[in-house]
Design a protein around this motif. Structure first.
Motif, short mmCIF file in Angstrom:
data_model
loop_
_atom_site.label_atom_id
_atom_site.label_comp_id
_atom_site.label_asym_id
_atom_site.label_seq_id
_atom_site.Cartn_x
_atom_site.Cartn_y
_atom_site.Cartn_z
N UNK A 105 57.33 91.24 31.35
CA UNK A 105 57.00 90.90 32.74
C UNK A 105 55.49 90.85 32.96
N UNK A 106 54.78 91.78 32.36
CA UNK A 106 53.31 91.76 32.48
C UNK A 106 52.76 90.50 31.82
N UNK A 107 53.33 90.13 30.70
CA UNK A 107 52.92 88.89 30.03
C UNK A 107 53.23 87.68 30.92
N UNK A 108 54.39 87.70 31.55
CA UNK A 108 54.78 86.64 32.48
C UNK A 108 53.76 86.53 33.62
N UNK A 109 53.34 87.67 34.14
CA UNK A 109 52.33 87.69 35.20
C UNK A 109 51.02 87.10 34.70
N UNK A 110 50.57 87.52 33.54
CA UNK A 110 49.29 87.02 33.03
C UNK A 110 49.35 85.52 32.74
N UNK A 111 50.53 85.03 32.35
CA UNK A 111 50.68 83.59 32.13
C UNK A 111 50.59 82.80 33.43
N UNK A 112 50.82 83.47 34.54
CA UNK A 112 50.78 82.80 35.84
C UNK A 112 49.58 83.23 36.69
N UNK A 113 48.57 83.80 36.06
CA UNK A 113 47.38 84.23 36.81
C UNK A 113 46.68 83.07 37.51
N UNK A 120 47.86 80.90 39.27
CA UNK A 120 48.41 80.81 40.62
C UNK A 120 47.60 81.67 41.59
N UNK A 121 47.05 82.77 41.08
CA UNK A 121 46.30 83.70 41.92
C UNK A 121 44.80 83.44 41.89
N UNK A 122 44.32 82.88 40.80
CA UNK A 122 42.88 82.70 40.65
C UNK A 122 42.37 81.44 41.34
N UNK A 123 43.24 80.50 41.56
CA UNK A 123 42.84 79.27 42.22
C UNK A 123 43.14 79.40 43.70
N UNK A 124 42.10 79.36 44.52
CA UNK A 124 42.36 79.48 45.96
C UNK A 124 43.28 78.36 46.42
N UNK A 125 44.26 78.73 47.18
CA UNK A 125 45.22 77.75 47.66
C UNK A 125 44.66 76.93 48.80
N UNK A 126 45.15 75.74 48.91
CA UNK A 126 44.75 74.89 50.03
C UNK A 126 45.76 75.02 51.16
N UNK A 127 46.86 75.70 50.86
CA UNK A 127 47.88 75.91 51.88
C UNK A 127 47.43 77.01 52.82
N UNK A 163 44.94 96.47 38.30
CA UNK A 163 44.04 96.17 37.18
C UNK A 163 44.07 94.68 36.83
N UNK A 164 45.25 94.12 36.75
CA UNK A 164 45.39 92.71 36.36
C UNK A 164 44.87 91.78 37.44
N UNK A 165 45.11 92.12 38.69
CA UNK A 165 44.77 91.24 39.81
C UNK A 165 43.51 91.69 40.55
N UNK A 166 42.68 92.47 39.91
CA UNK A 166 41.51 93.06 40.57
C UNK A 166 40.67 92.05 41.34
N UNK A 167 40.46 90.88 40.78
CA UNK A 167 39.59 89.89 41.41
C UNK A 167 40.22 89.21 42.62
N UNK A 168 41.53 89.27 42.73
CA UNK A 168 42.21 88.55 43.81
C UNK A 168 43.07 89.45 44.69
N UNK A 169 43.11 90.73 44.40
CA UNK A 169 44.02 91.66 45.09
C UNK A 169 43.82 91.66 46.59
N UNK A 170 42.61 91.48 47.06
CA UNK A 170 42.33 91.57 48.49
C UNK A 170 42.24 90.22 49.19
N UNK A 171 42.57 89.16 48.46
CA UNK A 171 42.59 87.84 49.08
C UNK A 171 43.90 87.65 49.83
N UNK A 172 43.83 86.88 50.90
CA UNK A 172 45.06 86.53 51.62
C UNK A 172 45.93 85.69 50.68
N UNK A 173 47.20 85.97 50.71
CA UNK A 173 48.13 85.28 49.82
C UNK A 173 48.55 83.93 50.39
#
Length: 118
Positions: free
Chosen positions: A11-19, A21-28, A78-88
């Motif tokens: 699951x952690x690997x699955x999350x890292x494969x989809x990072x 999704x979190x690192x690119x600011x959404x336009x939505x 730890x994994x999402x440190x750079x984006x943890x406080x961004x609005x989802x």
């Protein structure tokens, strides 16, 4: 209970494969919650569901589950440190919901195994 199992590592690997999704600011349009707030809320809801579905869990087993979730949240921070406080974004919200459900499945599996061996 689950954090030392292969399923959790997958699951952690699955999350890292989809990072991406979190690192690119959404336009939505963003939702009100941050990424970590969503993870915490979803995981809390899943744990409440686990305990409700398994009333025979002992106090010690429930505490173990809570400690495991704390460890999972720490890993996510730890994994999402750079984006943890961004609005989802809505896409991130969907991923968080799915991921939290997969975490619940890990707990369900371990609880079922323990009950069969008891």
């Amino acid at each position: 209970m689950v954090t030392d199992k292969d399923g959790y590592m997958h699951l952690i690997q699955y999350l890292t494969e989809h990072l991406g999704l979190f690192e690119t600011p959404g336009t939505q349009s963003m939702v009100e919650d941050t990424v970590m707030e969503l993870f915490e809320a979803q995981l809390s809801a899943q744990i409440i569901m686990i305990c409700g579905q398994n009333p025979s869990l002992t106090f010690a087993e429930r505490n173990t589950i809570i400690r495991e979730v704390d460890a999972i949240v720490y890993d996510l921070e730890e994994i999402l440190a750079n984006v943890a406080n961004q609005k989802a974004t809505p896409a991130q919200t969907l991923f968080v919901t799915e991921f939290s459900g997969l975490i619940k499945n890990l707990f369900d599996h371990e609880i079922a195994k323990r009950q069969l061996s008891a």
